[in-house]
Scaffold this active site. Structure first.
Site, PDB file in Angstrom:
ATOM      1  N   LYS A  22       0.851  -1.204   0.000  1.00 17.40           N
ATOM      2  CA  LYS A  22       0.000   0.000   0.000  1.00 17.40           C
ATOM      3  C   LYS A  22       0.886   1.253   0.000  1.00 17.40           C
ATOM      4  CE  LYS A  22      -1.745   1.527   4.050  1.00 17.40           C
ATOM      5  NZ  LYS A  22      -1.430   2.937   4.376  1.00 17.40           N
ATOM      6  N   ASN A  23       1.927   1.250   0.854  1.00 16.03           N
ATOM      7  CA  ASN A  23       2.720   2.473   1.026  1.00 16.03           C
ATOM      8  C   ASN A  23       3.766   2.680  -0.058  1.00 16.03           C
ATOM      9  OD1 ASN A  23       1.144   2.932   3.195  1.00 16.03           O
ATOM     10  ND2 ASN A  23       2.668   2.382   4.737  1.00 16.03           N
ATOM     11  N   CYS A 116      -4.915   7.783   9.576  1.00 20.03           N
ATOM     12  CA  CYS A 116      -4.980   7.145  10.901  1.00 20.03           C
ATOM     13  C   CYS A 116      -4.853   8.177  12.021  1.00 20.03           C
ATOM     14  CB  CYS A 116      -3.812   6.186  11.042  1.00 20.03           C
ATOM     15  SG  CYS A 116      -4.208   4.575  10.450  1.00 20.03           S
ATOM     16  N   ARG A 121       0.599  14.339  13.498  1.00 25.67           N
ATOM     17  CA  ARG A 121       1.006  14.190  12.095  1.00 25.67           C
ATOM     18  C   ARG A 121       1.078  15.543  11.393  1.00 25.67           C
ATOM     19  NH1 ARG A 121      -1.499   8.758   9.768  1.00 25.67           N
ATOM     20  NH2 ARG A 121       0.528   8.674   8.746  1.00 25.67           N
ATOM     21  N   ASP A 305       4.704   0.370  12.047  1.00 21.00           N
ATOM     22  CA  ASP A 305       3.475  -0.230  11.509  1.00 21.00           C
ATOM     23  C   ASP A 305       3.304  -1.688  11.938  1.00 21.00           C
ATOM     24  OD1 ASP A 305       3.505   1.552   8.316  1.00 21.00           O
ATOM     25  OD2 ASP A 305       3.033   2.168  10.361  1.00 21.00           O
ATOM     26  N   ARG A 397      -8.657  -0.329   5.045  1.00 24.61           N
ATOM     27  CA  ARG A 397      -7.809   0.649   4.365  1.00 24.61           C
ATOM     28  C   ARG A 397      -6.524   0.003   3.865  1.00 24.61           C
ATOM     29  NH1 ARG A 397      -5.943   4.782   7.972  1.00 24.61           N
ATOM     30  NH2 ARG A 397      -4.751   5.280   6.104  1.00 24.61           N
TER      31      ARG A 397
HETATM   32  C1  EPZ Z   1       4.212   6.886   6.303  1.00 25.26           C
HETATM   33  O1  EPZ Z   1       3.432   7.870   6.933  1.00 25.26           O
HETATM   34  C2  EPZ Z   1       3.318   5.662   6.213  1.00 25.26           C
HETATM   35  N1  EPZ Z   1       2.149   5.976   5.393  1.00 25.26           N
HETATM   36  C3  EPZ Z   1       2.874   5.231   7.604  1.00 25.26           C
HETATM   37  O2  EPZ Z   1       2.102   4.050   7.475  1.00 25.26           O
HETATM   38  C4  EPZ Z   1       4.122   4.909   8.423  1.00 25.26           C
HETATM   39  O3  EPZ Z   1       3.734   4.584   9.737  1.00 25.26           O
HETATM   40  C5  EPZ Z   1       5.050   6.135   8.452  1.00 25.26           C
HETATM   41  O4  EPZ Z   1       5.373   6.540   7.097  1.00 25.26           O
HETATM   42  C6  EPZ Z   1       6.342   5.855   9.191  1.00 25.26           C
HETATM   43  O5  EPZ Z   1       6.997   4.776   8.595  1.00 25.26           O
HETATM   44  C7  EPZ Z   1       2.286   5.978   4.031  1.00 25.26           C
HETATM   45  O6  EPZ Z   1       3.350   5.739   3.495  1.00 25.26           O
HETATM   46  C8  EPZ Z   1       1.044   6.271   3.253  1.00 25.26           C
HETATM   47  P1  EPZ Z   1       6.281  10.198   8.440  1.00 25.26           P
HETATM   48  P2  EPZ Z   1       3.967   9.415   6.987  1.00 25.26           P
HETATM   49  O7  EPZ Z   1       6.138  11.474   7.699  1.00 25.26           O
HETATM   50  O8  EPZ Z   1       4.663   9.745   5.737  1.00 25.26           O
HETATM   51  C9  EPZ Z   1       6.399  13.296  11.993  1.00 25.26           C
HETATM   52  C10 EPZ Z   1       0.227   2.654   7.750  1.00 25.26           C
HETATM   53  O9  EPZ Z   1      -0.221   2.080   8.756  1.00 25.26           O
HETATM   54  N2  EPZ Z   1       6.312  14.331  10.953  1.00 25.26           N
HETATM   55  O10 EPZ Z   1       7.518   9.377   8.261  1.00 25.26           O
HETATM   56  O11 EPZ Z   1       2.841  10.259   7.438  1.00 25.26           O
HETATM   57  C11 EPZ Z   1       5.091  12.536  12.104  1.00 25.26           C
HETATM   58  O12 EPZ Z   1       4.180  13.231  12.929  1.00 25.26           O
HETATM   59  C12 EPZ Z   1       0.717   4.092   7.855  1.00 25.26           C
HETATM   60  O13 EPZ Z   1       0.340   2.125   6.620  1.00 25.26           O
HETATM   61  C13 EPZ Z   1       6.448  15.662  11.331  1.00 25.26           C
HETATM   62  O14 EPZ Z   1       6.631  15.967  12.505  1.00 25.26           O
HETATM   63  O15 EPZ Z   1       5.032   9.280   8.177  1.00 25.26           O
HETATM   64  C14 EPZ Z   1       5.528  11.245  12.730  1.00 25.26           C
HETATM   65  O16 EPZ Z   1       5.640  11.413  14.136  1.00 25.26           O
HETATM   66  C15 EPZ Z   1       0.494   4.678   9.244  1.00 25.26           C
HETATM   67  N3  EPZ Z   1       6.352  16.626  10.381  1.00 25.26           N
HETATM   68  C16 EPZ Z   1       6.925  11.018  12.129  1.00 25.26           C
HETATM   69  O17 EPZ Z   1       7.346  12.292  11.623  1.00 25.26           O
HETATM   70  C17 EPZ Z   1       6.151  16.320   9.053  1.00 25.26           C
HETATM   71  O18 EPZ Z   1       6.099  17.244   8.213  1.00 25.26           O
HETATM   72  C18 EPZ Z   1       6.916  10.025  10.973  1.00 25.26           C
HETATM   73  O19 EPZ Z   1       6.050  10.517   9.994  1.00 25.26           O
HETATM   74  C19 EPZ Z   1       6.024  14.954   8.683  1.00 25.26           C
HETATM   75  C20 EPZ Z   1       6.115  13.981   9.649  1.00 25.26           C
END
Ligand code: EPZ
Length: 417
Positions: A22-23, A116, A121, A305, A397
């Site tokens: 998915k990701n 989620c 986020r 995840d 999802r």
């Molecule tokens: C991706 O989400 C995945 N989703 C998530 O999978 C996964 O848990 C996550 O990466 C971490 O591996 C998709 O790829 C669609 P991040 P993403 O930006 O991109 C903080 C699932 O279950 N952050 O790496 O949203 C954020 O709050 C989903 O399939 C900021 O602070 O994750 C988090 O604490 C859930 N500012 C951390 O970084 C920003 O601008 C990681 O977020 C962006 C992120």
């Protein structure tokens, strides 16, 4: 709102073939906007995050078809640059449409995304990087108004290796004038897959999988046919289910390297791991021994995840273990539901202490997020008696008919309409 009815206690035995991740598929679908040609994405599961992304592409003017796990996207007539609020709130990944829309249309309007409920986020890392690339970003009333008329290559340093921000910037840079260098980039396999997809379209991206990604902007990108990597989180979920319920579960088509931290932890819990070719099996013949502790980390560390699913394993293991969740601030919402099933878990900030119990009891529980929901299905398959799981829309999802996946392995899971 459908519910799942699970009769627990069966061993799990059998083999499941995992489909595309998915990701990986979600950013790749966003990247198809970077060309006016047709693209074909193969081996795609029918899950709601994908169908919602396709709906968003259609509102932008794409023509999409999704048959027999193959998606065809024709973006010749894409003429809109705004992502509708009602769809954006369904899907966090809608935000990384920003990069390709800006690359293609040089302006974009995107609503703050949903997805989620596992934390605030924020999008500050995305926005800071886009501004470094000359994009004007104004935020008001929950919308993001972006002016990409001065989009150019730039050197960007991410404050945190955000997966989405890395992907957004790679896509914005693919057609930007000049070179972009992303430092402290995320290293997830899905990032490498996006690089390979953009390069299959004629792009010039290098370094994915390391913390420095370099993109040389090109004039034009062409269509392609692409088979994304298998879903390491679906594979990991099923392997953990085997470890929890006992028996032998095999996933076909997964990449062992993508699952090393999980396989290491399962082995420490006394599960036997066997992998040959594209098959990985977990054999569990005795009550697992609890892990002392593990922490979630960006790839190649233990993936957040799979944290909820591993918590279920620890909840029924012998001994006490600790989980530290370093990625999201509220990814322990499953704990309250597991306690209803007799689990002994305490949480303080980002640390959960799990005292293993011999057996969980079936109960009525609710899925609050995608991976927590999948973890509750594992718990129900293990528990004594019957468990109902509502909020199945969260699970749909990211898992194509989770009841079918578990039934194939010998669990008794029914979807009640
Ligand atoms: C991706 O989400 C995945 N989703 C998530 O999978 C996964 O848990 C996550 O990466 C971490 O591996 C998709 O790829 C669609 P991040 P993403 O930006 O991109 C903080 C699932 O279950 N952050 O790496 O949203 C954020 O709050 C989903 O399939 C900021 O602070 O994750 C988090 O604490 C859930 N500012 C951390 O970084 C920003 O601008 C990681 O977020 C962006 C992120």
């Amino acid at each position: 709102m459908s519910r799942l009815l699970i009769k627990g206690g069966n061993e799990l035995n059998g083999e499941v073939t995992v489909k595309a991740a998915k990701n990986a598929v979600l950013p790749i679908l966003a990247a198809t906007l970077l060309t006016e040609d047709k693209c074909e994405i193969e081996n795609v599961p029918h899950i709601t995050d994908i169908s919602n992304m396709l709906k968003i592409l259609e509102t932008l003017g794409s023509k999409v078809r999704f048959e027999d796990n193959v998606i065809t996207v024709d973006n010749a007539n894409v003429n809109k640059h705004n992502v509708p609020n009602d769809l954006a709130k369904e899907l966090r990944s809608s935000f990384f449409l920003l990069g390709p829309i800006l690359g293609r249309m040089h302006r974009a309007v995107v609503a703050y995304p949903g997805g989620c409920d596992i934390g605030v986020r924020p999008l500050d890392i995305h926005i800071k990087g886009l501004r470094e690339m000359g994009i004007g970003v104004e935020e008001s009333h929950g919308m993001m108004y972006c002016d990409g008329s001065r989009l150019k290559g730039a050197n960007v340093l991410l404050d945190f290796p955000s997966v989405g921000a890395t992907e957004n910037l790679m896509m914005a840079a693919a057609l930007a004038k000049g070179k972009t260098r992303i430092a402290n980039a995320a290293k997830e396999p899905e990032i490498t897959d996006l690089q390979n997809f953009i390069n299959a379209m004629g792009g010039k991206v290098n370094g994915a999988g390391s913390s420095i990604i370099e993109v040389e902007g090109v004039q034009k990108l062409h269509g392609c046919t692409y088979r994304p990597i298998p879903d390491r989180i679906v594979a990991g979920t099923l392997l953990i289910a085997g470890g929890v319920c006992g028996g032998k579960v095999t996933v076909k088509g997964a990449v062992r390297e993508h699952l090393e931290p999980l396989l290491f932890n399962l082995n420490k819990c006394t599960c036997f791991i066997d992998s040959r070719g594209d098959k990985i099996s977990v054999i569990s013949q005795a009550r697992p021994r609890n892990l002392d502790k593990f922490e979630t980390q960006p790839y190649p560390g233990f993936p957040t995840d799979l944290q909820s699913q591993m918590m279920v394993m620890m909840a029924v293991s012998e001994g006490t273990g600790v989980i530290v969740e370093n990625i999201f601030e509220t990814r322990f919402r499953i704990v309250r539901e597991l306690i209803k099933m007799g689990a002994k878990i305490t949480v303080k900030d980002r640390t959960a202490v799990i005292r293993g119990v011999k057996a969980l009891e079936g109960a009525a529980v609710s899925a609050m997020d995608l991976r927590g929901g999948a973890a509750l299905v594992i718990a129900g398959a293990k528990a004594e008696g019957y468990t109902t799981v509502d909020g199945v829309e969260h699970i749909d999802r990211g898992y194509e008919s989770i009841e079918t996946l578990f039934t194939l392995l010998g669990a008794e899971v029914k979807r009640l309409r």
